[in-house]
Design a protein around this motif. Structure first.
Motif: not given
Length: 161
Positions: A149-161
């Protein structure tokens, strides 16, 4: 006292002149819930950075959605100002404020880190999973615990309700 200050004065008086801690300032921090807080940074003296989180209901985005910088799926983007030691549970709590699907007690939030490799091509790596209704092993995993992880990286988030 001017009329604009009436509401603020009564709230401060009700609290005895003491300001309530915010979500990042709770006494005990992660240690209160069994996490490790001995290496936490002083957030009052550290500047937060912009973390771009791209969420999707039911699945992750494909890596091709992040192939070109500047053409990410902005309709699914959350912009969060936070610190490198933010935990996945703290991020999940912030997501719950804007995504109603993440508020159900059985909702699972699965995080992936997106970063460029040595050749400049984006790659994804698993960060962990948080269940909104119960504590889990990844809840207090800090974002900075991953060496990638470094500043500027992105996160992908999957939400499973």
């Amino acid at each position: 006292m001017p009329p604009a200050d009436l509401g603020r004065g009564t709230a401060a008086a009700a609290l005895g002149g003491v300001r309530r801690p915010g979500p990042y300032e709770r006494p005990g921090g992660a240690a209160r819930y069994g996490g490790r807080s001995n290496n936490r940074m002083d957030r009052s003296k550290t500047c937060p950075f912009l973390l771009r989180v791209f969420h999707k209901i039911g699945n992750h985005h494909g890596l091709e959605a992040f192939a070109v910088r500047g053409k990410e799926p902005v309709d699914d983007e959350l912009q969060v100002y936070t610190w490198p030691d933010v935990t996945l549970r703290e991020l999940a709590d912030l997501v719950k404020d804007v995504a109603p699907e993440a508020r159900t007690p059985t909702a699972r939030l699965h995080f992936r880190l997106i970063y460029p490799d040595k050749s400049g091509k984006n790659v994804m790596t698993e960060l962990g999973e948080v269940t909104t209704g119960k504590r889990g092993p990844d809840d207090f995993k800090p974002l900075s615990s991953t060496s990638k992880f470094q500043t500027g990286d992105l996160l992908d988030l999957a939400i499973y309700p």
